[in-house]
Design an enzyme around this catalytic site. Structure first.
Site, mmCIF file in Angstrom:
data_model
loop_
_atom_site.group_PDB
_atom_site.id
_atom_site.type_symbol
_atom_site.label_atom_id
_atom_site.label_comp_id
_atom_site.label_asym_id
_atom_site.label_seq_id
_atom_site.Cartn_x
_atom_site.Cartn_y
_atom_site.Cartn_z
ATOM 1 N N CYS A 47 0.828 -1.207 0.000
ATOM 2 C CA CYS A 47 0.000 0.000 0.000
ATOM 3 C C CYS A 47 0.862 1.256 0.000
ATOM 4 O O CYS A 47 1.761 1.399 0.825
ATOM 5 C CB CYS A 47 -0.907 -0.010 1.232
ATOM 6 S SG CYS A 47 -1.735 1.565 1.516
ATOM 7 N N CYS A 50 0.370 3.242 3.533
ATOM 8 C CA CYS A 50 0.746 2.691 4.840
ATOM 9 C C CYS A 50 2.072 3.293 5.325
ATOM 10 O O CYS A 50 2.930 3.655 4.518
ATOM 11 C CB CYS A 50 0.869 1.163 4.756
ATOM 12 S SG CYS A 50 -0.697 0.294 4.993
ATOM 13 N N ASN A 72 0.148 15.484 -3.128
ATOM 14 C CA ASN A 72 -0.236 14.443 -4.085
ATOM 15 C C ASN A 72 0.841 14.299 -5.172
ATOM 16 O O ASN A 72 1.247 15.290 -5.777
ATOM 17 C CB ASN A 72 -1.579 14.824 -4.708
ATOM 18 C CG ASN A 72 -2.264 13.656 -5.378
ATOM 19 O OD1 ASN A 72 -1.650 12.941 -6.171
ATOM 20 N ND2 ASN A 72 -3.531 13.460 -5.071
ATOM 21 N N HIS A 110 -4.382 0.299 7.870
ATOM 22 C CA HIS A 110 -4.839 0.080 6.503
ATOM 23 C C HIS A 110 -6.285 -0.408 6.456
ATOM 24 O O HIS A 110 -7.009 -0.181 5.493
ATOM 25 C CB HIS A 110 -3.912 -0.961 5.858
ATOM 26 C CG HIS A 110 -4.198 -1.228 4.413
ATOM 27 N ND1 HIS A 110 -3.772 -0.397 3.413
ATOM 28 C CD2 HIS A 110 -4.884 -2.231 3.807
ATOM 29 C CE1 HIS A 110 -4.174 -0.875 2.239
ATOM 30 N NE2 HIS A 110 -4.854 -1.996 2.454
ATOM 31 N N ASN A 150 -13.273 10.380 -1.051
ATOM 32 C CA ASN A 150 -13.877 9.458 -2.006
ATOM 33 C C ASN A 150 -13.723 8.094 -1.401
ATOM 34 O O ASN A 150 -12.606 7.623 -1.250
ATOM 35 C CB ASN A 150 -13.025 9.444 -3.285
ATOM 36 C CG ASN A 150 -13.670 10.173 -4.408
ATOM 37 O OD1 ASN A 150 -14.830 10.563 -4.343
ATOM 38 N ND2 ASN A 150 -12.906 10.349 -5.458
ATOM 39 N N SER A 158 -8.728 4.704 -5.190
ATOM 40 C CA SER A 158 -7.729 3.783 -5.713
ATOM 41 C C SER A 158 -7.178 2.861 -4.638
ATOM 42 O O SER A 158 -6.391 1.976 -4.936
ATOM 43 C CB SER A 158 -6.587 4.587 -6.334
ATOM 44 O OG SER A 158 -6.045 5.466 -5.367
ATOM 45 N N HIS A 161 -7.089 2.083 1.990
ATOM 46 C CA HIS A 161 -6.489 2.745 3.159
ATOM 47 C C HIS A 161 -7.262 4.047 3.406
ATOM 48 O O HIS A 161 -7.422 4.836 2.491
ATOM 49 C CB HIS A 161 -5.008 3.029 2.894
ATOM 50 C CG HIS A 161 -4.259 3.384 4.120
ATOM 51 N ND1 HIS A 161 -3.250 2.609 4.627
ATOM 52 C CD2 HIS A 161 -4.402 4.423 4.980
ATOM 53 C CE1 HIS A 161 -2.792 3.167 5.740
ATOM 54 N NE2 HIS A 161 -3.479 4.277 5.967
ATOM 55 N N HIS A 163 -8.405 7.493 3.627
ATOM 56 C CA HIS A 163 -7.741 8.747 3.250
ATOM 57 C C HIS A 163 -8.718 9.718 2.620
ATOM 58 O O HIS A 163 -9.749 9.330 2.087
ATOM 59 C CB HIS A 163 -6.591 8.477 2.279
ATOM 60 C CG HIS A 163 -7.043 7.976 0.931
ATOM 61 N ND1 HIS A 163 -7.445 6.681 0.703
ATOM 62 C CD2 HIS A 163 -7.181 8.616 -0.259
ATOM 63 C CE1 HIS A 163 -7.799 6.538 -0.560
ATOM 64 N NE2 HIS A 163 -7.660 7.703 -1.172
ATOM 65 N N GLN A 165 -8.734 13.807 0.492
ATOM 66 C CA GLN A 165 -7.905 14.646 -0.364
ATOM 67 C C GLN A 165 -8.230 16.110 -0.142
ATOM 68 O O GLN A 165 -9.329 16.452 0.296
ATOM 69 C CB GLN A 165 -8.164 14.319 -1.826
ATOM 70 C CG GLN A 165 -7.718 12.937 -2.265
ATOM 71 C CD GLN A 165 -7.709 12.824 -3.776
ATOM 72 O OE1 GLN A 165 -7.210 13.697 -4.475
ATOM 73 N NE2 GLN A 165 -8.281 11.763 -4.289
ATOM 74 N N GLU A 179 -23.361 27.577 -4.643
ATOM 75 C CA GLU A 179 -23.975 27.586 -3.312
ATOM 76 C C GLU A 179 -23.726 28.914 -2.593
ATOM 77 O O GLU A 179 -24.626 29.456 -1.948
ATOM 78 C CB GLU A 179 -23.425 26.430 -2.474
ATOM 79 C CG GLU A 179 -23.825 25.070 -3.015
ATOM 80 C CD GLU A 179 -23.493 23.940 -2.058
ATOM 81 O OE1 GLU A 179 -23.015 24.203 -0.936
ATOM 82 O OE2 GLU A 179 -23.711 22.768 -2.429
#
Ligand code: H2U
Ligand code: ZN
Length: 348
Positions: A47, A50, A72, A110, A150, A158, A161, A163, A165, A179
């Site tokens: 991973c 990890c 990223n 994980h 996500n 993807s 684990h 996470h 963003q 909005e």
């Protein structure tokens, strides 16, 4: 009226959704297909999130113990993009966009998802979101910070684990801009906050409430498009993460855990979604009309393997749903807040 086809208005986006409740009047058969029974290890040597592992860009993660944030390696936005504009008679218009993208590992574990993290760990995630919002937001060329998660392969995540963003950029993007515009217009016209007023209506009606605590309320919005869409609202009129006091941060941790536990318990499976927080832009101006909130957009419809597709009429005309937001809220409300994995219902 709500048992016949009708359209509902979303005052935050100015968009309508078609609701066709007569298509679900048949009773719910309670069918629950179990999701993938994959059991994950606490640490996966393959991973890229990890602790201690190498990432695609050749960097190595530290042996982190709680939350870990990094730039990223495949950032969609770049900080060193020169300013440029291209325009030809308004029909071919393009502008350069500067920004930065980060990944936030919620836990070194994980195998844990958001509802399985303990409250102390979740509070640390919220602290990290707050620090990131402040750190990125104070950069002169960053005017908006989008924090999101996500979750699940079905949403394109993807890696299991846990996470989230962060994409921070120069321009306030489409959804938050829409909005924000609606909130500004509403407060100019009525002299009050759109989401404070909306929360009061929902608390009086009760039909769309899912769960709440002293500081936050989770509800299925009247105008929900996704079957089990949820809007999470702070009770106090806050603008952004730094406005939350310590008890509100803990309150947010509590409601996130309880809501996502309900989600997982719905189909006895890890419940996929895209969720994110909407906060005031970071362009240095005040936005008193903006009310801190989070949207959860989960795609599942009837089971862990039956999802809603936004296709056909929805792509060509407007979004449509069968299950009413009131029925969705009732189903979420009736669920236990003990995670199914702790309840002896772990899929075989
Ligand atoms: P998703 O699971 O939602 O795709 O998020 C994972 C992010 O992690 C994704 O944006 C980044 C991807 O670009 N990533 C890295 O930064 N480094 C890696 O070694 C692999 C993935
Ligand atoms: Zn991992």
């Amino acid at each position: 009226m709500f048992s016949r086809p009708h359209r509902r208005f979303n005052p935050l986006t100015g968009e309508w959704v078609l609701v066709s409740p007569h298509r679900t009047e048949r009773p719910w058969r309670g069918q629950e297909e179990l999701g993938p029974s994959e059991t994950l290890p606490a640490y996966d040597p393959e991973c890229y999130l990890c602790p201690g592992n190498a990432r695609a860009g050749g960097q190595r993660n530290p042996g982190y113990r709680d939350v870990f944030v990094f730039d990223n390696d495949f950032s969609a936005l770049l900080g060193d993009t020169p300013t440029a504009e291209f325009g030809r008679e308004d029909l071919l218009l393009a502008r350069s966009e500067r920004g930065t993208c980060r990944v936030v590992c919620f836990s070194p574990r994980h195998d844990l998802t958001l509802p399985e993290l303990d409250l102390a760990s979740l509070s640390k995630v919220i602290e990290a979101f707050t620090d990131q919002y402040l750190e990125l937001g104070q950069l002169p060329w960053i005017n908006h910070v989008q924090i999101f998660e996500n979750r699940g392969a079905i949403m394109g995540a993807s890696n299991p684990h846990p996470h989230g963003q962060i994409w921070a950029n120069e321009t306030v993007p489409e959804q938050p801009a829409k909005e924000l515009g609606a909130c500004l217009r509403y407060s100019e016209e009525k002299g009050s906050c759109l989401l404070c007023d909306y929360l009061a209506v929902e608390q009086a009606e009760k039909a769309r409430l899912v769960c709440e605590n002293e500081h936050f309320v989770a509800l299925v919005p009247f105008w929900a498009v996704w079957p089990f869409e949820v809007l999470l609202l702070s009770r106090r009129h806050l603008n952004a993460f730094p406005d939350l006091n310590v008890v509100e941060r803990n309150g947010l941790a509590d409601i996130l855990k309880r809501l996502t536990t309900r989600f997982d318990n719905l189909f006895l499976a890890s419940f996929p979604y895209s969720m994110g927080f909407h906060q005031r832009p970071t362009d240095g101006r005040d936005y008193p009309a903006l009310h801190f909130h989070a949207h959860f957009y989960p795609p599942l419809l009837r089971s862990a393997s039956v999802r809603k597709f936004m296709v056909g009429y929805e792509m060509l005309a407007e979004p449509q749903r069968d299950l009413t937001p009131e029925s969705a809220a009732e189903r979420l409300r009736d669920l236990s807040e003990v995670h199914y994995k702790l309840n002896g219902e772990y899929p075989a």
